[in-house]
Design an enzyme around this catalytic site. Structure first.
Site: not given
Length: 722
Positions: A432, A460, A630
């Protein structure tokens, strides 16, 4: 604080270790803390050095872009020169010689079964139990309660059962059976009875004629009497489904064959998350996370809640017991195989200190989650998680092979401390960060005896890409970044590298989250792309979504698909390093829409993280469509605003005005929450609002664009005011 030699920890964490974690583990609390002191002393400086290396590389990349960006603002730069520069500074490594991973003692849920994967915040016991129990899901419920079944023709879902909608559900499910467990003649829609004759499944049709499955091997078990079974177990592509039969049930009594439901094997694995989806900022929060993980592994975790005036109690589901076609007993797992995601090693915590200094949280996570899992290995729990004697730990936010090597060294030390066999601790590598995706083969090589999982985290990866190439120029609007060259190259490279390194039939190759939990019809249309891309698992936001996404794995033979993909040409380094720079002039309206969208994403999420300690939730976007958010989504939005600010597409006054205006909309979206503290009436004294402002105005200077430092500091401030 409790003093343990040079280590100090709060009483809440010390008590947890002494009274809950260590008893029955074969490790005393004193031995635990002594091992922690030794590991933190030896490995702490190495973690610090690797973080310094990240900063050093970022400074060099910033300087290169500043010196070479005369054309970048028009979307042009010298990609060949950039790649050569990345090689010169050691950011881009030479790939290793050809190899295959050698990981052993891995459970079949990881090696052999392609299926959905749930990721769930470990600070919420109810969610964690729901995820663990999502191994099996009601197909009828998943269809009835979502937009997969249209409301047309009087089929609206209301407060009470709608038989029109119910008939649509049953028709859909029967068609699913016909497609994936076809009969030699006729249709499951015309079945009037299911029975077992001489170890084979017999299906009686409406014309009173018997038939059976086209593929007899699909029938693998049943419950009840063979003449009138209560459950018929079928299998395709390694996944099970069970036809549930009960003529006294409110649904089954109106069904010609007495079928009350079809259960699908769904979330075969679940990641219990200590990282991106939790808001654990101190020892008290961390103890909750650790206690829930321990409770899952020992089978003692429970959760109770009220629904429609009734108390619902949750605990882990038992295995499901069937009779095999040959008459022998057959047990099928009732729970997902659980992995645990530790925090990245860029985070420190003062929940434990060494010589008065905060320690690297990933060391604490590794020791606590591993010792909790030792209870499973030693058979101390009601159920077994791993039947092969392994512990599965997902490692996020790693930047390249040296950081993977240090994670392996940490696992070595933890195994030695707890007298575990070498390579008991298995590693999931999150692909990521850009430095990881560019050097993925080298990273896998460093963990080739441990790796069980690689997974793209495009959210990410997007945030890291914006930050890494911040100085190159302004980036495209967020929605367009996903369509840029780098994105498909990154997703393809993850699968291709995994296959080249021998992960097929040894480890999972995963794909990212479906972020729209209410849009299940669209998910059924779109997310089949993940198994078609060769992914053996992909993330979903709920047990319901897992049940529906499971249909894609009945549809797609992922192993065969991986065979097809293994010979395709590899994507180039030029594609993987392509920077999604803005290549046109934007209108004022386009700029405002993008800013408002980012402001909503930031404020809608951060007000719950900082204000309420909720690390993952469905956050309404600017159009009031709920999106699963998130820390990764926050990282993208804050870095995007920081990028446009830095390159003059936005100015500070614009951002402040938008954030202030959107704060009022976020307040309105949260008006039904009695504990919610509005931002708009007094933004200067709203801790969540000020945290959001810090993220966008200092985002360019936050290491790698991570958000945790600002979030944690402000969450601690918020807790102090309560």
């Amino acid at each position: 604080m409790t003093n343990v030699s040079r280590v100090y920890t709060t009483s809440v964490l010390a008590d947890f270790v002494a009274n809950e974690l260590t008893p029955g583990s074969g490790v005393t609390a004193a031995e635990f803390w002594a091992a922690f002191e030794a590991i933190a002393t030896d490995l702490g400086p190495r973690y610090a050095a690797l973080l310094d290396r990240r900063d050093e590389l970022q400074q060099k990349i910033d300087s290169w872009h500043v010196a070479n960006r005369e054309n970048a603002n028009r979307g042009h730069y010298d990609s060949s020169a950039y790649i050569e520069f990345l090689r010169e500074i050691g950011y881009l490594q030479e790939p290793p010689a050809e190899f295959s991973i050698t990981t052993g003692n891995v459970d079949p849920e990881i090696t052999s079964i392609a299926a959905p994967q749930l990721v769930v915040p470990l600070d919420n016991a109810r969610y964690a139990l729901n995820a663990a129990n999502a191994r099996w899901g009601s197909f009828y419920d998943a269809l009835y309660g979502t937009d997969v079944i249209s409301d047309e023709g009087g089929a609206e879902a209301g407060g009470s059962y709608n038989p029109v909608r119910g008939s649509k559900v049953i028709a859909y499910a029967r068609e699913f059976l016909d497609r994936h467990a076809p009969l030699e003649s006729g249709s499951h829609a015309n079945a009037t009875a299911y029975s077992i004759t001489d170890g084979s499944l017999t299906v009686t049709l409406a014309n009173n004629q018997p038939t059976t499955l086209q593929d007899h091997s699909q029938f693998v078990g049943y419950m009840g009497d063979p003449d009138t079974p209560t459950s018929v177990l079928l299998r395709k592509h390694g996944l099970h489904l069970s036809i549930e039969i009960d003529r006294s049930d409110s649904i089954g009594r109106d069904d010609a064959a007495g079928i009350k439901d079809i259960l699908l094997e769904a979330a075969v694995t679940a990641i219990m998350d200590c990282e991106d989806s939790v808001a654990a900022v101190d020892a008290q929060d961390r103890a909750v996370v650790y206690r829930n993980w321990l409770g899952l592994l020992k089978g003692t975790l429970t959760s109770s809640f009220e629904r429609a005036g009734e108390t619902i109690n949750r605990r882990l589901n038992p295995d499901r017991s069937f009779t095999a076609p040959d008459g022998s007993p057959r047990s099928v797992p009732g729970r997902a195989l659980m992995l645990v995601r530790n925090t990245g090693h860029h985070l420190r915590t003062d929940a434990v200190t060494l010589d008065g200094e905060p320690v690297f949280e990933t060391i604490l996570d590794a020791m606590v989650t591993s010792l909790a899992a030792k209870h499973d290995l030693d058979g101390n729990g009601e159920y077994r998680n791993s039947h092969t004697g392994s512990v599965y730990i997902v490692k996020p936010k790693l930047h390249g092979s040296d950081e993977v090597a240090l994670a392996c060294d940490l696992f070595d030390r933890v195994e030695d401390a707890f007298k575990l066999e070498r390579h008991t601790l298995k590693m999931g590598i999150m692909d990521e960060e850009r430095r990881m995706s560019l050097n993925l083969a080298a990273a896998i090589d460093r963990a080739k005896e441990r790796v069980v999982f690689i997974n793209t985290g495009f959210l990410d990866r997007t945030g890291d890409g914006i930050h890494t190439d911040m100085e190159a120029g302004p980036v495209l609007p967020k929605a367009e970044i996903k369509g840029a060259t780098w994105f498909s190259a990154y997703e393809d490279n993850n699968v291709d590298t995994g296959l080249a390194c021998g992960l097929q039939n040894r480890a999972q190759i995963g794909k990212g989250m479906w972020a729209q939990p209410s849009d299940m019809a669209e998910m059924l249309t779109v997310k089949v792309d993940h198994p078609m891309a060769g992914a053996t698992c992909a993330w979903v936001p709920s047990p319901t979504a897992a049940t529906l996404h499971a249909t894609h794995y009945f549809e797609v033979d992922v192993a065969a698909r991986q065979d097809e993909l293994s010979s395709r040409p590899r994507r180039s380094i030029e594609d993987l390093t392509a920077i999604p720079l803005l290549d046109r002039e934007l209108s004022d309206e386009e700029i405002q829409i993008e800013l408002d969208n980012n402001a909503q994403s930031i404020l809608g999420y951060i007000v719950r993280w900082v204000g309420s300690g909720v690390g993952c939730s469905t956050v309404p976007n600017i159009h009031n469509v709920g999106l699963m958010e998130d820390l990764a989504t926050l990282r993208i939005s804050s870095q995007h605003v920081a990028n446009w600010l830095h390159h003059g597409i936005l100015n500070e006054a614009q951002v402040r005005a938008a954030m202030t205006r959107i704060a009022a909309q976020v307040d309105q979206q949260n008006a039904d929450d009695p504990s919610y503290q509005p931002m708009a009436p007094d933004p200067d004294n709203s801790i969540p609002f000020q945290a959001a402002m810090s993220l966008v105005f200092s985002g360019r200077n936050e290491p790698n664009g991570y958000t945790e430092r600002i979030l944690r500091n402000n969450r601690l401030r918020m807790k102090a005011t309560a």
